[in-house]
Design an enzyme around this catalytic site. Sequence first.
Site, mmCIF file in Angstrom:
data_model
loop_
_atom_site.group_PDB
_atom_site.id
_atom_site.type_symbol
_atom_site.label_atom_id
_atom_site.label_comp_id
_atom_site.label_asym_id
_atom_site.label_seq_id
_atom_site.Cartn_x
_atom_site.Cartn_y
_atom_site.Cartn_z
ATOM 1 N N LYS A 171 0.816 -1.230 0.000
ATOM 2 C CA LYS A 171 0.000 0.000 0.000
ATOM 3 C C LYS A 171 0.846 1.276 0.000
ATOM 4 C CE LYS A 171 -3.967 -2.252 1.907
ATOM 5 N NZ LYS A 171 -5.025 -2.369 2.886
ATOM 6 N N ASP A 226 -9.930 2.071 2.771
ATOM 7 C CA ASP A 226 -9.922 1.214 3.970
ATOM 8 C C ASP A 226 -10.635 1.867 5.148
ATOM 9 O OD1 ASP A 226 -8.592 -0.994 2.948
ATOM 10 O OD2 ASP A 226 -6.610 -0.280 3.550
ATOM 11 N N ASN A 259 2.389 0.229 18.439
ATOM 12 C CA ASN A 259 2.996 -0.655 17.438
ATOM 13 C C ASN A 259 4.245 -1.326 17.991
ATOM 14 O OD1 ASN A 259 3.025 -1.747 14.758
ATOM 15 N ND2 ASN A 259 4.789 -0.445 14.312
HETATM 16 P P1 NDP Z 1 1.695 -4.129 6.886
HETATM 17 O O1 NDP Z 1 2.634 -5.212 6.507
HETATM 18 O O2 NDP Z 1 1.755 -2.825 6.203
HETATM 19 O O3 NDP Z 1 1.841 -3.824 8.484
HETATM 20 C C1 NDP Z 1 1.867 -4.876 9.408
HETATM 21 C C2 NDP Z 1 1.727 -4.327 10.824
HETATM 22 O O4 NDP Z 1 1.596 -5.441 11.710
HETATM 23 C C3 NDP Z 1 2.910 -3.514 11.315
HETATM 24 O O5 NDP Z 1 2.447 -2.512 12.182
HETATM 25 C C4 NDP Z 1 3.725 -4.575 12.079
HETATM 26 O O6 NDP Z 1 4.548 -4.021 13.088
HETATM 27 C C5 NDP Z 1 2.619 -5.356 12.716
HETATM 28 N N1 NDP Z 1 2.974 -6.732 13.070
HETATM 29 C C6 NDP Z 1 3.322 -7.744 12.233
HETATM 30 N N2 NDP Z 1 3.502 -8.881 12.910
HETATM 31 C C7 NDP Z 1 3.275 -8.600 14.214
HETATM 32 C C8 NDP Z 1 3.308 -9.382 15.404
HETATM 33 N N3 NDP Z 1 3.620 -10.689 15.398
HETATM 34 N N4 NDP Z 1 3.005 -8.755 16.576
HETATM 35 C C9 NDP Z 1 2.678 -7.453 16.606
HETATM 36 N N5 NDP Z 1 2.641 -6.658 15.502
HETATM 37 C C10 NDP Z 1 2.927 -7.237 14.320
HETATM 38 O O7 NDP Z 1 0.234 -4.787 6.740
HETATM 39 P P2 NDP Z 1 -1.149 -4.008 6.548
HETATM 40 O O8 NDP Z 1 -1.156 -2.857 7.467
HETATM 41 O O9 NDP Z 1 -1.430 -3.752 5.126
HETATM 42 O O10 NDP Z 1 -2.210 -5.106 7.028
HETATM 43 C C11 NDP Z 1 -2.380 -5.430 8.401
HETATM 44 C C12 NDP Z 1 -3.523 -6.432 8.564
HETATM 45 O O11 NDP Z 1 -4.768 -5.842 8.266
HETATM 46 C C13 NDP Z 1 -3.376 -7.653 7.654
HETATM 47 O O12 NDP Z 1 -3.714 -8.777 8.405
HETATM 48 C C14 NDP Z 1 -4.409 -7.406 6.585
HETATM 49 O O13 NDP Z 1 -4.904 -8.625 6.055
HETATM 50 C C15 NDP Z 1 -5.483 -6.671 7.347
HETATM 51 N N6 NDP Z 1 -6.320 -5.791 6.500
HETATM 52 C C16 NDP Z 1 -7.655 -6.030 6.394
HETATM 53 C C17 NDP Z 1 -8.454 -5.206 5.627
HETATM 54 C C18 NDP Z 1 -9.904 -5.480 5.528
HETATM 55 O O14 NDP Z 1 -10.552 -4.876 4.669
HETATM 56 N N7 NDP Z 1 -10.471 -6.310 6.378
HETATM 57 C C19 NDP Z 1 -7.913 -4.071 4.886
HETATM 58 C C20 NDP Z 1 -6.502 -3.883 5.100
HETATM 59 C C21 NDP Z 1 -5.744 -4.732 5.853
HETATM 60 P P3 NDP Z 1 6.041 -3.463 12.752
HETATM 61 O O15 NDP Z 1 5.855 -2.063 12.239
HETATM 62 O O16 NDP Z 1 6.722 -3.513 14.062
HETATM 63 O O17 NDP Z 1 6.633 -4.398 11.724
#
Ligand code: NDP
Length: 282
Positions: free
Chosen positions: A66, A102, A151
């Site tokens: 994104k 979103d 975060n």
């Molecule tokens: P990104 O990869 O951009 O961001 C991931 C985020 O999750 C970061 O803040 C990361 O932290 C954090 N993270 C990853 N693993 C862990 C963990 N084990 N423990 C804690 N924090 C963690 O992904 P997106 O933001 O695009 O998507 C996030 C979620 O939202 C996905 O599961 C996606 O499927 C869902 N989603 C659903 C939508 C819907 O319409 N229902 C729309 C958009 C997204 P760090 O910065 O520290 O790496």
Amino acid sequence: MSDRYAVIGNPVAHSRSPAIHALFAAQTGQDIVYGRLLAPTGGFVAAVERFRDEGGAGLNVTLPFKVDAYRYCARCAPRAQAAGAVNTISFLAGEALGENTDGAGLVRDIEHRVGLALRGARVLLLGAGGAARGVVAPLLDAGIAALAIVNRSEARAVELAAAAGDPRVSGAGYPSLGEADSSPATGARFDLIVNATSSALAHAAPPVPAPVLRGAALAYEMMYGASDTPFMRAARDASVGRVVDGLGMLVEQAAESFSLWRGVRPQTDPVYERIRRELAGA
Ligand code: NDP
């Protein structure tokens, strides 16, 4: 020939977007085809340009592209500008226009399907990735009283909070929420807790202490699927009033994208119910 759309991501095989857009198209009589586009890491721009050159009309963008999509688009609508992330691309005369639906999808699902009023709510947003970025401004516009962004990488939460430029928003790491068995370090209570992390992919829940979960009226998991994620299980264990997954948000953000592309707004309830039944294997 039908206008072509797709969802681009990595992974993307699990995406329900093709099914949702096919149902919207059938309901509104629009002649489109909508597929999936798997782009390799580092291969986002090449995949998008190939799709455009082959006559593609628009793309939905999912994890982890994104922010790449925001950088790629020649012009972005205000919601995408505010988010610094794009989930919807329209190709107009070969130019890529970026939008972010979103946040509108999340707000609509919470207020209309779940039935929780956001005005005055205190919100904890877990995560600072593409999805979290997209929902900050729409939640503020919905009149929430406070937004704490927490975060794993604290700096990203602090940066996202600062970018919002609104006194209602703060950013921190998980330690700010306190220890598992104690009261929250901040003393804060949240009405709504949104999991915008991808922790479920690692079969984990973000480390939110049970006392923080316990006070919430709604725990909202952005992931969706046939069964509860670890975050949803933790919220149920903490007796959170209502626990939902992100299928409603997915359907609502898709409807926003569809309206943008096709100029007609589909009805979301029958599509939501149909996909929910399919997820449950019925
Ligand atoms: P990104 O990869 O951009 O961001 C991931 C985020 O999750 C970061 O803040 C990361 O932290 C954090 N993270 C990853 N693993 C862990 C963990 N084990 N423990 C804690 N924090 C963690 O992904 P997106 O933001 O695009 O998507 C996030 C979620 O939202 C996905 O599961 C996606 O499927 C869902 N989603 C659903 C939508 C819907 O319409 N229902 C729309 C958009 C997204 P760090 O910065 O520290 O790496």
